[in-house]
Structure formats: C-alpha cells, structure tokens
Design a protein around this motif. Structure first.
Motif, mmCIF file in Angstrom:
data_model
loop_
_atom_site.group_PDB
_atom_site.id
_atom_site.type_symbol
_atom_site.label_atom_id
_atom_site.label_comp_id
_atom_site.label_asym_id
_atom_site.label_seq_id
_atom_site.Cartn_x
_atom_site.Cartn_y
_atom_site.Cartn_z
ATOM 1 N N LEU A 1 18.166 28.808 -32.545
ATOM 2 C CA LEU A 1 18.792 28.727 -31.224
ATOM 3 C C LEU A 1 19.859 27.625 -31.175
ATOM 4 O O LEU A 1 20.877 27.766 -30.495
ATOM 5 C CB LEU A 1 17.734 28.476 -30.146
ATOM 6 C CG LEU A 1 16.793 29.630 -29.805
ATOM 7 C CD1 LEU A 1 15.761 29.192 -28.763
ATOM 8 C CD2 LEU A 1 17.547 30.848 -29.301
ATOM 9 N N PHE B 1 26.574 32.461 -31.253
ATOM 10 C CA PHE B 1 26.630 33.706 -30.499
ATOM 11 C C PHE B 1 28.091 34.046 -30.200
ATOM 12 O O PHE B 1 28.930 33.154 -30.115
ATOM 13 C CB PHE B 1 25.839 33.581 -29.188
ATOM 14 C CG PHE B 1 24.356 33.514 -29.384
ATOM 15 C CD1 PHE B 1 23.581 34.648 -29.335
ATOM 16 C CD2 PHE B 1 23.730 32.280 -29.634
ATOM 17 C CE1 PHE B 1 22.208 34.582 -29.512
ATOM 18 C CE2 PHE B 1 22.367 32.206 -29.816
ATOM 19 C CZ PHE B 1 21.596 33.360 -29.764
ATOM 20 N N GLN C 1 27.001 35.726 -24.746
ATOM 21 C CA GLN C 1 26.376 34.682 -23.939
ATOM 22 C C GLN C 1 25.183 35.228 -23.155
ATOM 23 O O GLN C 1 24.228 34.507 -22.875
ATOM 24 C CB GLN C 1 27.402 34.058 -22.996
ATOM 25 C CG GLN C 1 28.526 33.333 -23.713
ATOM 26 C CD GLN C 1 28.015 32.303 -24.711
ATOM 27 O OE1 GLN C 1 27.214 31.428 -24.367
ATOM 28 N NE2 GLN C 1 28.467 32.409 -25.961
ATOM 29 N N ASP D 1 23.170 37.610 -24.356
ATOM 30 C CA ASP D 1 22.095 37.678 -25.362
ATOM 31 C C ASP D 1 21.443 36.310 -25.535
ATOM 32 O O ASP D 1 20.217 36.183 -25.590
ATOM 33 C CB ASP D 1 22.640 38.153 -26.706
ATOM 34 C CG ASP D 1 23.031 39.624 -26.697
ATOM 35 O OD1 ASP D 1 22.820 40.280 -25.657
ATOM 36 O OD2 ASP D 1 23.552 40.103 -27.720
ATOM 37 N N ARG D 2 22.288 35.299 -25.630
ATOM 38 C CA ARG D 2 21.792 33.931 -25.788
ATOM 39 C C ARG D 2 20.927 33.521 -24.601
ATOM 40 O O ARG D 2 19.859 32.925 -24.764
ATOM 41 C CB ARG D 2 22.986 32.987 -25.944
ATOM 42 C CG ARG D 2 22.636 31.518 -26.083
ATOM 43 C CD ARG D 2 23.913 30.685 -26.060
ATOM 44 N NE ARG D 2 23.666 29.261 -26.005
ATOM 45 C CZ ARG D 2 24.513 28.377 -25.511
ATOM 46 N NH1 ARG D 2 25.683 28.785 -25.019
ATOM 47 N NH2 ARG D 2 24.220 27.101 -25.488
ATOM 48 N N GLU E 1 16.980 32.308 -24.472
ATOM 49 C CA GLU E 1 16.674 30.980 -23.933
ATOM 50 C C GLU E 1 15.758 31.068 -22.710
ATOM 51 O O GLU E 1 14.877 30.228 -22.524
ATOM 52 C CB GLU E 1 17.969 30.251 -23.558
ATOM 53 C CG GLU E 1 18.804 29.792 -24.747
ATOM 54 C CD GLU E 1 18.319 28.474 -25.355
ATOM 55 O OE1 GLU E 1 17.287 27.948 -24.894
ATOM 56 O OE2 GLU E 1 18.983 27.982 -26.282
ATOM 57 N N CYS F 1 23.187 27.075 -21.110
ATOM 58 C CA CYS F 1 23.377 28.524 -21.294
ATOM 59 C C CYS F 1 23.715 29.209 -19.971
ATOM 60 O O CYS F 1 24.569 30.095 -19.918
ATOM 61 C CB CYS F 1 22.117 29.150 -21.872
ATOM 62 S SG CYS F 1 21.860 28.801 -23.594
ATOM 63 N N TYR G 1 27.051 31.261 -19.182
ATOM 64 C CA TYR G 1 26.924 32.682 -18.846
ATOM 65 C C TYR G 1 27.566 33.001 -17.506
ATOM 66 O O TYR G 1 28.278 34.004 -17.359
ATOM 67 C CB TYR G 1 25.446 33.071 -18.836
ATOM 68 C CG TYR G 1 25.189 34.439 -18.232
ATOM 69 C CD1 TYR G 1 25.423 35.603 -18.954
ATOM 70 C CD2 TYR G 1 24.719 34.570 -16.921
ATOM 71 C CE1 TYR G 1 25.192 36.860 -18.401
ATOM 72 C CE2 TYR G 1 24.491 35.808 -16.352
ATOM 73 C CZ TYR G 1 24.731 36.957 -17.103
ATOM 74 O OH TYR G 1 24.522 38.186 -16.543
ATOM 75 N N TYR H 1 17.580 39.556 -32.723
ATOM 76 C CA TYR H 1 17.707 38.143 -33.094
ATOM 77 C C TYR H 1 16.444 37.576 -33.744
ATOM 78 O O TYR H 1 16.537 36.743 -34.649
ATOM 79 C CB TYR H 1 18.098 37.315 -31.875
ATOM 80 C CG TYR H 1 19.504 37.614 -31.413
ATOM 81 C CD1 TYR H 1 20.610 37.119 -32.094
ATOM 82 C CD2 TYR H 1 19.729 38.419 -30.296
ATOM 83 C CE1 TYR H 1 21.902 37.407 -31.681
ATOM 84 C CE2 TYR H 1 21.026 38.710 -29.868
ATOM 85 C CZ TYR H 1 22.100 38.204 -30.571
ATOM 86 O OH TYR H 1 23.378 38.497 -30.161
#
Length: 292
Positions: free
Chosen positions: A117, A122, A129, A131-132, A136, A184, A188, A225
């Motif tokens: 992570l 990404f 973003q 997906d990240r 998270e 994040c 996003y 992932y």
C-alpha cells in the motif's frame, strides 16, 4: 412469503444480502415440497418433511454452513408463521442443525501488504485512485463490503477524521479515519470532481458514469491487488476486514475495541480472531519467557 419478506426487510431490517439468500433458500424449499410431496403451502410441512429436505441437502454434499443457513431461514420463517397464527406448532423445534467445522478467517500478511500500500504506484487517474481508496477503506476501517458501497458523502467528516457506518440491522457506528486513508480520500475527491460528470451523486464510491459501485466490481478490484501480494486463495473484500481485526489484535489492541470497530453485536463473534493470533503469542512467549 411476500408478507414474510416485507417483515424481514422493514421490521427486522435484514440486509439485502441476507434477504437474497433467504429468497433462494425458501424458493428451493418450496420447489422440493411441490416436487416430492405435491405440497404448495409450506405451512403444511411437518418436521419429518423438513428433515427429509435437509437430508437431501446433506446427500448432495452441500457444505454444513450452507445447510445451517437454510435451517436458520426456515426457523425464522416458521416462527413468523406461528406469530401470524398460520400454524399451531413450530415444526423447526425438532430439527437439529449439522455441526459445521469452524474455519479460521483468512487474512493477508501484515508487513507485505502494508509495504504494498505504501510503495505501489496506482494509476494517476480517477479509476486508479478509486481502487486505492477501496483497499485503504476496507483495510483501514474493517468495514463490510455492503457498508463500503453504501457510504455517502454525508457520512464522511474530514475535520473529525471519522466515517459514520451503517451496519447490519441499520446500526450506526463511528469509525476513525487514519492518516493514510485521509490522504487517499482527499486525492480521490479531487479526481472525482474532475472526472465524474454528475457530481451530485450521494454515494462516495461511483463509476465514471456516477453509478454506485456494486459487489462484483469491488471483488474484482480487491482480488486484482491482493494477488500481487500473496498467492493465497483468500482474496475477497472480507479478507481485508479479517486482516484489519487480526493485525489490530497482533499489535495489542483491546478485543472490546475491535468489537466496536467491526460492529459486532457480541464479543463471541470477535473472539475468533484470537485463534489467528496464537502464533504471534507463541512468538512473544518464546522471546520473553525465561523457560521458553
């Protein structure tokens, strides 16, 4: 049955996932009654008939956990019929559920996943973003899949660094947002404002067409992932919830606090994670105890 499902949805406030499962279970039971006994009303089934259906499920090598869910469905249904005075006695009182082996929840290894992570790049796009943020959120809060896709902008308090989660039975809980998740979220939201045409969507996580995410979408993202970190078959969104709890416990978190963060109704549901932590405890014992 229609009245029963309205009762579950509006009075008992069962989750959409449970309602779908119960629809399937009762549908299968109704088909069995009609095909084998030519019965069109489940209220006419006695305990012997119900037991014969359960036996047929066992003979088909259905998992004990699946059978127990179907039994739980029938227990709820016949209690409802009894309350509605559709039956005089509950036939489920004489039904015993088969014993199911307890499977320990799977989890991703702590250090490799955290390193992933922190270091993985990404895509510098709205999709990347998103997906990240999915990863998270699931790992940083321990929330369920259904809870994640139902988060709305109004549930996020960036100032207080908290998220209000609507769990099972419409029970609300407040979960803290860690620094990594906070960053994040900010990234996003900026990408979402620029990329999504309809920014009036109440849902936090959406597609590029501003439609709310759906379970299979999140499954694909998580599987994609996690497979980069581990070859384990445990790669569903729920595995990140298990990882959240296991890693907290491994690092000394109080079990009651974990219970509240996960939204468990009782401590019994949380205690399963103590089994996953036994190797950690052994390691501490071997390093610390003079007789180890």
């Amino acid at each position: 049955m229609d009245l029963f499902f309205k009762y579950l949805q509006y009075e008992k406030r069962y989750s959409p996932h449970t309602l779908t499962s119960y629809h399937t279970d009762l549908g299968q039971f109704a088909q069995y009654l009609q095909k084998v006994y030519e019965i069109t009303d489940a209220a006419e089934a006695d305990h012997a008939i119900i037991r014969s259906w359960i036996l047929s499920l066992v003979q088909r090598n259905l998992e004990p956990r699946s059978i127990n869910r179907k039994i739980a469905c029938l227990r709820t249904y016949y209690r409802f019929l009894l309350g509605q005075q559709r039956i005089k006695a509950n036939p489920m009182l004489r039904i015993k559920a088969p014993k199911a082996s307890k499977k320990l929840p799977g989890f991703v290894p702590e250090e490799p996943f955290n390193n992933f992570l922190d270091s993985f790049t990404f895509e510098d796009t709205f999709e990347g973003q998103r997906d990240r943020l999915i990863l998270e959120f699931l790992y940083g809060t321990g929330m369920r899949l259904a809870e994640l896709i139902n988060i709305e902008h109004a549930n996020i308090d960036l100032h207080a660094k908290t998220v209000r989660v609507l769990g099972k039975g419409n029970k609300e809980r407040i979960v803290p947002i860690n620094d990594s998740l906070y960053t994040c979220l900010e990234d996003y939201l900026a990408y979402k404002k620029a990329a999504v045409s309809d920014n009036n969507s109440e849902k936090l996580l959406v597609t590029t067409k501003a439609r709310p995410l759906y379970p299979k979408f999140v499954y694909r993202v998580v599987k994609k992932y996690i497979s980069l970190v581990t070859t384990s078959e445990h790669n569903s969104p729920h595995v990140l919830r298990h990882s959240f709890a296991t890693h907290l416990l491994n690092n000394g978190a109080d079990l009651n606090a974990i219970k509240d963060l996960l939204g468990h109704a009782s401590l019994a549901a949380t205690q399963v994670y103590t089994h996953n932590s036994i190797e950690k405890l052994k390691s501490i014992f071997e390093k610390a105890h003079p007789k180890a």
